[in-house]
Design a protein around this motif. Structure first.
Motif, PDB file in Angstrom:
ATOM      1  N   UNK A  62      63.628   4.894  67.212  1.00 20.52           N
ATOM      2  CA  UNK A  62      63.945   5.880  68.236  1.00 20.52           C
ATOM      3  C   UNK A  62      64.820   7.011  67.749  1.00 20.52           C
ATOM      4  N   UNK A  63      64.938   7.164  66.437  1.00 17.30           N
ATOM      5  CA  UNK A  63      65.825   8.181  65.879  1.00 17.30           C
ATOM      6  C   UNK A  63      65.254   9.581  65.826  1.00 17.30           C
ATOM      7  N   UNK A  64      63.960   9.718  66.052  1.00 12.35           N
ATOM      8  CA  UNK A  64      63.337  11.042  66.021  1.00 12.35           C
ATOM      9  C   UNK A  64      62.310  11.143  67.140  1.00 12.35           C
ATOM     10  N   UNK A  65      62.033  12.357  67.535  1.00 17.44           N
ATOM     11  CA  UNK A  65      60.973  12.626  68.494  1.00 17.44           C
ATOM     12  C   UNK A  65      59.865  13.350  67.738  1.00 17.44           C
ATOM     13  N   UNK A  66      58.717  12.705  67.560  1.00 10.69           N
ATOM     14  CA  UNK A  66      57.650  13.302  66.766  1.00 10.69           C
ATOM     15  C   UNK A  66      56.926  14.424  67.504  1.00 10.69           C
ATOM     16  N   UNK A  67      56.339  15.317  66.726  1.00  9.26           N
ATOM     17  CA  UNK A  67      55.529  16.384  67.293  1.00  9.26           C
ATOM     18  C   UNK A  67      54.178  15.809  67.722  1.00  9.26           C
ATOM     19  N   UNK A  68      53.462  16.502  68.588  1.00  6.49           N
ATOM     20  CA  UNK A  68      52.115  16.026  68.949  1.00  6.49           C
ATOM     21  C   UNK A  68      51.195  15.892  67.733  1.00  6.49           C
ATOM     22  N   UNK A  69      51.292  16.806  66.784  1.00  4.93           N
ATOM     23  CA  UNK A  69      50.450  16.718  65.581  1.00  4.93           C
ATOM     24  C   UNK A  69      50.762  15.449  64.796  1.00  4.93           C
ATOM     25  N   UNK A  70      52.031  15.114  64.662  1.00  7.29           N
ATOM     26  CA  UNK A  70      52.408  13.901  63.953  1.00  7.29           C
ATOM     27  C   UNK A  70      51.936  12.665  64.710  1.00  7.29           C
TER      28      UNK A  70
END
Length: 92
Positions: A62-70
């Protein structure tokens, strides 16, 4: 004239941040569950998705919020479908 009627309070900002952190943790748990279901190490889907093992680890915790592409690349790497749903709130 003060703009306090449209400014968010500190409590509202903290509540939003808590909700975002909770959602990131839930997403990470789903990634972890799918990866372990497939019997994969973090490095395997990372390589398939063009990421590093450390990035997968941070995402799973939960340390990052990914982009839609990722998210699309990661779903493909985990042989999964990315599904986004908007559900209306219940009427008050």
């Amino acid at each position: 004239m003060a703009h306090s009627t449209w400014e968010r309070t500190g409590a509202e900002r903290r509540a939003d941040a808590y909700q975002e952190a909770h959602e990131a943790l839930l997403l990470g748990q789903q990634v972890h569950n799918r990866r372990t279901e497939l019997g994969l190490s973090q490095a395997e889907p990372a390589e398939r998705a063009g990421m590093t093992q450390q990035q997968v680890s941070r995402l799973e915790t939960g340390g990052v919020t990914p982009t839609p592409a990722l998210l699309r690349r990661l779903a493909k790497a985990l042989d999964a479908e990315l599904n986004v749903t908007f559900t209306p709130h219940a009427a008050a």
